[in-house]
Structures are given as structure tokens and as C-alpha cells.
Design an enzyme around this catalytic site. Structure first.
Site, PDB file in Angstrom:
ATOM      1  N   ASP A 269       0.869  -1.169   0.000  1.00 29.67           N
ATOM      2  CA  ASP A 269       0.000   0.000   0.000  1.00 29.67           C
ATOM      3  C   ASP A 269       0.918   1.235   0.000  1.00 29.67           C
ATOM      4  O   ASP A 269       2.135   1.136   0.127  1.00 29.67           O
ATOM      5  CB  ASP A 269      -0.965  -0.019   1.206  1.00 29.67           C
TER       6      ASP A 269
HETATM    7  C1  BGC Z   1      -5.033   3.169   0.163  1.00 27.36           C
HETATM    8  C2  BGC Z   1      -5.179   2.140  -0.921  1.00 27.36           C
HETATM    9  C3  BGC Z   1      -5.063   2.797  -2.277  1.00 27.36           C
HETATM   10  C4  BGC Z   1      -3.723   3.500  -2.356  1.00 27.36           C
HETATM   11  C5  BGC Z   1      -3.443   4.144  -3.700  1.00 27.36           C
HETATM   12  C6  BGC Z   1      -3.807   4.046  -0.032  1.00 27.36           C
HETATM   13  O1  BGC Z   1      -3.819   5.126   0.830  1.00 27.36           O
HETATM   14  O2  BGC Z   1      -4.988   2.523   1.413  1.00 27.36           O
HETATM   15  O3  BGC Z   1      -6.399   1.471  -0.776  1.00 27.36           O
HETATM   16  O4  BGC Z   1      -5.224   1.872  -3.293  1.00 27.36           O
HETATM   17  O5  BGC Z   1      -3.697   4.512  -1.353  1.00 27.36           O
HETATM   18  O6  BGC Z   1      -4.184   5.269  -3.906  1.00 27.36           O
END
Ligand code: BGC
Length: 747
Positions: A283
Site C-alpha cells: 500500500d
Molecule cells: C489506500 C489504498 C489505495 C492507495 C493508492 C492508499 O492510501 O490505502 O487502498 O489503493 O492509497 O491510492
């Protein structure tokens, strides 16, 4: 003949075969593609390999990235939606870099791209995987037409705490429903055979993220291996089996181990047990956050931990880019680990056909956005997802009888907020609000007095809107939460309608006209106190672009509601966590005394000795799987085809479903099972099958449903997944709290 020797030989041969046996590819690549991957890998320098493992957020001038792309230091970008820029990025990679490897362009396309569908919790309320698959395909068609070939969806985190803002992004509390929704989305995004309109799905967040302590995002989780395996992992396994090409690690630490550095889940479970051969991405900066967790001292250490745990691609920590080469040189990370990661990344790029089709046709791409068929699919999805929670008989409204309709409430005309969380690409200008839809449908009949400008607004006097209510035939109040009140990091400790909305509803009620409330929210709010102040209540979650027309169709009866709660609705936030499939306690609640019923005069000193709250009892406001219709359904003549089943058998259920009302309607038939005695305590009920069935007014139909006994397998005391023989109960009903059980045995 020397039998023992032959036997020994046979055993040895089969052991060798077992050791060399290749796990089947979950992505289904053929030998030719694997050869292309190997051939390309053999030409890559270590630096180029590590470059593929690096994902960067786009933004700003292209010249900022040009050199890194040309040098092969970027394998993927996210957050770019401009197709011209995406083509430009691809051109640098394909035509100017040494090996010409195209970029994987990712985006959070969570519930639609331009055409926004209901938030995933609303999608789950449809209990209609085929429709959800269709919606995911629409999202893929629109997003890929602009060059996006990877979506960070579906989110498969089980959520049993509505304070957690990301409950909006998943399918709710139930493992079975979540798994079916996840598979549907994977099929929709990727297609059965990837084509240029396919984007790779990314199942996230692996794993346990929804169990954040206290419902506060990013918080620690303490899930045992058994809970993980029985409740939290099955939706991921189902999605991986459905061919999900990628998977994202989660932010949380479970029992002290952050997921991004957790080799047990990323290697043992995901790779060794499930045979996943797709790409694992972190993530956003979750590798870097292992430093904040106190799991690694610096970026070099967390890069080592993540690589060795099984992460293939780093989203925005730049830990791999900065340190992997050195870590390989000093032997802290093996080059074979890097090769495996790069193979996984290239496999996805080959499967998507990026090498053959790196560019998009910008003009053609524009033409498919908001296509009429897409808007129509979005409308149908809202119509199936809205849940009728209360109806004193006022709904559906008779269009011929109402002359003046008061439309009020902060969500009546909130085009941005009705799109919900994670709808970066949906546009206000294309959103049809309830006010717009009703005005268009009933020219001259709609009076709009907002009452409150936005959901959090505090007001104590509502004279203007109450006066308007008195003059109207019916009041349509649209309440709920703005989009920013749910989603990532947006958690709440109080789940009542925010601001002065409950006061607004009470004031409207005082006008004496029928009040129909519609709640648009990112979570199940605690609306018990609001129910007496309306004759009917529809729960729409955040319905997206076509919320307005769909709600108008439901309120005026063109469509009969059929949505069901994908999560338990609580009476008060103090009941968290309360979910239908909890384990049986030693003292189950048995209707004992509540505080309100204590007879002081009689000197009552002892209350109940069971599992409940003295003030709120043991039950929710609405159970899982609940939802009313404008008609009624009855289940009768239920029977099983046997009293005893073998472990490899199939349970077949026969029953009559009757539409006992005077309107056509659709029922979500649900099958729940209880395993009465296990090697470990078992849930009081678990959903094992569901099906939408449409019946004409007055129609009766005999239905046969079946499911394999193997669906009842679980991880018991010995940690092995299997069906444990014994006694079972089974319910077939329209929600998780209804029906009479049938009994059967498994031998
Ligand atoms: C989130 C993810 C997301 C990623 C990319 C993160 O802050 O937890 O779910 O896909 O950002 O935007």
C-alpha cells in the site's frame, strides 16, 4: 517379484514427482508467455529489474519523470488519468528505454470510473454478483479507454465496525458475501480472457485491515490464525482463484507484524498454499510505515524485510529503488528473490497485452465515457442496492395523487456527496441528484427547501421547511453523510445522523404529512431514534451518478426495492462489534430483563446471567440480510433431500417461495447453516448460499437450491481445513434472523 522393493521405488518416484510438480498458475499463463518472461529477464540488469519493482505517483511536468522512465527505473505509475500523458509516458518506456518494457498504469477505480456506481457496500446490498460484475466491466471499459490498465480494487476487508470509515469500500461483515462480490469484480475488471478493455484487479488489503482496533483506521489488529483462515482470508482466496492478477498488502500490523513484512501471509499462505503467481504491491508507503510501526529502523531495513517477505512492487516508499541493489550485493536479499518478483510483474504486463498495445486512442476513449448503457447499468444497480428498512404503507407513492412534493434535506441535491468516497473521476456535472430527477419527472410539482445546507450543519429552527411541509402532500427527506465522512482515515465515534438532521426529521414529522426518509451514507448509521419520525425509510448508501433517477423509480413504485443489509445495523454505537455470525457463547441471551423493565418495588436484585447489554439487550436494529419489499414473500414446504450426507456430498433443499402480495417483486433467498458441535466453537449461523428470485404478484414457485458439503469445511482445532461430521441446522429465509431450522447430519 520383490514387492517391497517395487513399492519403495513407486513411493520414491511419486515423491520426486510431488517435489518437482509445478503448482498450477493462478493466472493461467501459457508456456510461450513464460518463455517470453524468462527471455526478457535474462536481458535485464539488476538495476533494470529493481526499476520494475518501483511504482511512482504521477503529477507535475512529464520532464520530471522522463529520465527515470528512460533509464528503466519505473515499472508502474499511479494517479494519472490524462490519456495523452499516459501515452507520452508509455512512449518513453517503449520507444526510448533500453528494453522497451511498457508501464503498468494504476488507479483507484473503486466503484466506477466516470460513471460512478454505488459504493461497494451498496453494491454488496444487491446480493447480485452478476450485476456487480457488469458494473466492474463498465468501470474497466471506461478506465482502460484512457490508458488505465490496473485498478486497486476490490477491497475485500471484512468490516464489523461501522466506525471504520473504510467499511464503505468493502462488502460488509460476511465472508461468503464478500467472496462472491470479490470474484464478481475480478471477473468484471479482467474479463474472462484479458483484452484491451481489461484491467488487472488488485485484491486488498492483505490482510485483516478491517479489524482495526476501535474502528480507527490504520490501527493494530489481533486476529488469530484461525480467525484469519476462517473469516478474513477466504474472500482473498476466492478472488485469487478467480484469477486476480495482483494483490496489495495492508497498513495494519497483526499481532505485531505489519503485513508488508509478513512472510507468513505473503509467502506461506499466498504463494505456497494458494499458488498465487501474480504481483504483490505494497500500500502507499506501507513499506516506509514499517519504520513508524517500529518494525525496522530505516528504509534499507524495511526494504529488506518487505522483499524477503514477498513484496514485488513498492508503492511510493522508494525503498527498493534506493536500497535493493546494495542489499542484493551484500547477500541480504537473494537475486533469485528479485527475479521472482520481476517475473510476477512482467507476467501481468504480458497478460494484459501491454507489449502489443501500449497506447490508447484518445478520441475513441472519450466517446465511451458516460455511455448511455453505462448510465443505465448504474441506475439498475442503485435500484437493486437500495434497502427499504421501514414502510408504514406510504410507499410506493402514487404519482397520480401527489400534487405537491416537498424535497428537503442536505443530500437532496448534493451531486458530489452522493458519489461517495473514492470516486476521484466521477463528476458533479454528470451526477443526477434526487432533486433533479424529481423535478424532471414532475414538472411544477416539486418544492425544494433544503432545511440544512450540508449534513454537518447545526440549526435549531426549521420554520421555513415545516411551513412548506404543511403545504405539501408528501415530504421526501434526503439525509445522511457527506462523502468525506467515510473512506480512508475518515472514522467516526458517533454514528447518529450528524448535525441537526434528526431534529430536522422530527420537525418535518410535526407538520403531519407523510414523511419518506432516504439515507445516503458510507456506513450503516444508528438511525433508531429517527425511525418514529418517518413513515418510510430507504437506505441508499452513497448511490453514485444515477442515484436520483433510481430513487425516484423506487419511491414511485416503477421498481420494487430488493436490497438487503450487507452488514448488521446497530441500535447504538456501544454495540460494536455486533455481527450475525458470532460464535455461540456458553450463555446465549435468552430474553432476560432490561434496565427499563426492572421492577424496583419488587426489590429485584438479580438480572439476567447471559450475554447482553442491560440497556440495549442483545439484538441489532436490523439484522444482516434484511430488507423489505412492496410485496411480501412466504417460505413453505421446506425439505432436504436427505437426513444424512457424506463429506463429499451435496445438500439439496426444496421449498415453495410465494409472493403473497399484490406487486411483482424480487426476494433474496438466503441459506444459513450452523455446525452444532465442532472441535472449536462455531458461529451461530453462517451464510452459505444466496439467490435472487423474482416472482409475479401472487405467484408461487417450487425452488431447488443446493451447495456442496465441502462449503462447510473450516479450520478446527488441528488447524486443518475440513468438514467435521456431526449435527447441523439449516435455515432458508429472507434474512439472517428469520426462518425455522431444518436438521441434517454429516457422516
Ligand atoms: C489506500 C489504498 C489505495 C492507495 C493508492 C492508499 O492510501 O490505502 O487502498 O489503493 O492509497 O491510492
Amino acid at each position: 517379484m520383490n514387492y517391497p522393493r517395487i513399492l519403495l521405488l513407486a513411493v520414491l518416484l511419486s515423491l520426486t514427482a510431488a517435489c518437482t510438480e509445478q503448482k498450477p498458475s493462478t493466472l493461467g499463463t501459457d508456456a510461450g508467455t513464460e518463455r517470453r518472461i524468462d527471455e526478457l529477464l535474462s536481458r535485464m540488469t539488476l538495476a533494470e529489474k529493481i526499476g520494475q519493482m518501483n511504482q511512482v505517483s504521477a503529477g507535475g511536468d512529464i520532464s520530471n519523470y522522463a529520465e527515470a522512465l528512460r533509464n528503466g527505473q519505473v515499472g508502474s505509475i499511479l494517479n494519472e488519468v490524462d490519456p495523452d500523458r499516459i501515452n507520452a509516458f508509455q512512449r518513453i518506456c517503449v520507444e526510448e528505454s533500453r528494453l522497451g518494457i511498457p508501464l503498468l498504469v494504476g488507479r483507484d477505480v473503486i466503484h466506477g470510473f466516470h460513471t460512478v456506481f454505488p459504493i461497494p457496500l451498496g453494491l454488496a446490498a444487491t446480493f447480485d454478483p452478476a450485476l456487480v460484475e457488469e458494473g466492474a466491466r463498465v468501470a474497466a471499459v471506461e478506465a482502460t479507454a484512457q490508458g488505465i490498465r490496473w485498478t486497486f480494487s476490490p477491497m475485500l476487508d471484512i468490516a464489523r465496525d461501522p466506525r471504520w470509515g473504510r467499511i464503505a469500500e468493502g462488502s460488509g461483515e460476511d465472508t461468503w458475501l464478500d467472496a462472491r462480490m470479490g470474484e464478481a469484480m475480478v471477473r468484471g475488471y479482467q474479463g474472462t480472457k484479458p483484452d484491451t478493455a481489461s484491467m488487472a484487479a488488485c485484491v486488498k488489503h492483505f490482510v485483516g485491515y478491517g479489524a482495526a482496533e476501535g474502528g480507527r483506521d490504520y490501527n493494530s489488529t489481533y486476529l488469530t490464525e484461525r480467525q484469519l483462515r476462517n473469516v478474513y482470508l477466504p474472500p482473498f482466496e476466492a478472488a485469487v482463484k478467480a484469477g486476480a492478477m495482483t494483490l496489495m498488502t495492508s497498513f495494519n500490523d497483526n499481532d505485531g507484524v505489519p503485513s508488508t513484512g509478513n512472510a507468513f501471509i505473503l509467502r506461506q499462505v499466498l504463494r505456497d498454499e494458494w499458488g498465487f503467481d501474480g504481483l504483490v504491491v505494497t500500500d502507499w508507503n506501507s513499506m516506509g510505515e514499517m519504520i513508524s510501526h517500529g518494525f525496522g529502523a530505516d528504509r534499507k531495513e524495511v526494504a529488506r524485510l518487505a522483499a524477503n517477505a514477498g513484496v514485488d512492487m513498492d508503492m511510493m516508499t522508494f525503498g527498493f529503488l534506493s536500497h535493493l541493489e546494495e542489499l542484493v550485493r551484500c547477500g541480504a536479499v537473494r537475486e533469485s528473490t528479485i527475479d521472482a518478483a520481476v517475473r510476477n510483474i512482467l507476467r501481468v504486463k504480458f497478460l494484459l497485452g501491454l507489449f502489443e498495445h501500449p497506447y490508447v486512442d484518445v478520441e475513441a476513449g472519450r466517446a465511451v465515457q458516460y455511455a448511455p448503457a453505462h448510465l443505465e447499468a448504474a441506475r439498475r444497480t442503485v435500484e437493486e442496492s437500495v434497502i427499504l428498512l421501514k414502510n408504514d404503507g406510504v410507499l410506493p407513492l402514487d404519482a397520480g395523487r401527489v400534487r405537491t412534493i416537498l424535497v428537503t434535506g442536505p443530500m437532496a441535491d448534493a451531486p458530489y456527496d452522493q458519489l461517495g468516497t473514492w470516486s476521484f473521476d466521477g463528476e458533479k456535472s454528470h451526477t443526477v441528484t434526487p432533486l433533479q430527477a424529481l423535478r424532471e419527472r414532475f414538472p411544477g410539482k416539486v418544492v425544494h427547501v433544503p432545511g440544512l445546507g450540508f449534513s454537518r450543519e447545526e440549526r435549531s429552527r426549521f420554520d421555513d421547511v415545516v411551513a412548506a411541509a404543511r403545504r405539501a402532500d408528501v415530504v421526501l427527506a434526503f439525509l445522511g453523510e457527506e462523502a468525506i465522512l467515510s473512506g480512508e482515515a475518515h472514522c467516526l465515534a458517533d454514528l447518529n445522523l450528524i448535525g441537526s438532521q434528526s431534529a430536522l426529521l422530527a420537525a418535518l414529522k410535526s407538520a403531519g404529512k407523510p414523511v419518506v426518509a432516504t439515507v445516503m451514507a458510507g456506513r450503516p448509521l444508528t438511525i433508531e431514534r429517527d425511525l418514529p419520525n418517518c413513515e418510510a425509510l430507504l437506505y441508499a448508501f452513497h448511490p453514485g451518478t444515477m442515484g436520483g433517477p433510481a430513487l425516484a423509480n423506487l419511491i414511485f413504485g416503477d421498481v420494487n426495492p430488493s436490497g438487503k443489509t450487507p452488514v448488521t445495523f446497530l441500535r447504538t454505537v456501544g454495540q460494536v462489534p455486533l455481527y450475525y455470525s458470532h460464535n455461540m457463547t456458553g450463555r446465549p441471551y435468552n430474553g432476560e430483563t432490561l434496565l427499563a423493565d426492572i421492577d424496583r418495588e419488587a426489590g429485584q436484585t438479580s438480572l439476567g446471567n447471559t450475554s447482553y447489554y442491560l440497556d440495549y439487550g442483545a439484538y441489532p436494529l436490523f439484522p444482516f440480510g434484511f430488507g423489505l419489499s412492496y410485496t411480501t414473500f412466504a417460505y413453505s414446504d421446506l425439505s432436504l433431500d436427505s437426513e444424512v450426507y457424506p463429506k463429499d456430498g451435496k445438500v439439496s433443499i426444496s421449498f415453495i417461495l410465494s409472493n403473497t402480495g399484490d406487486r411483482d417483486g424480487t426476494e433474496v433467498v438466503q441459506v444459513y447453516v450452523r455446525d452444532i458441535v465442532g472441535s472449536v466453537t462455531r458461529p451461530v449461523k453462517e451464510l452459505k448460499h444466496f439467490e435472487r428470485v423474482s416472482l409475479k404478484a401472487g405467484e408461487q414457485r417450487r425452488l431447488q437450491l443446493s451447495f456442496p458439503v465441502s462449503d462447510l469445511a473450516f479450520y478446527g482445532l488441528d488447524g486443518v481445513k475440513k468438514v467435521e461430521p456431526g449435527d447441523f441446522q439449516l435455515w432458508v429465509a429472507g434474512d439472517s434472523a428469520s426462518g425455522e431450522p431444518l436438521s441434517f447430519k454429516i457422516q
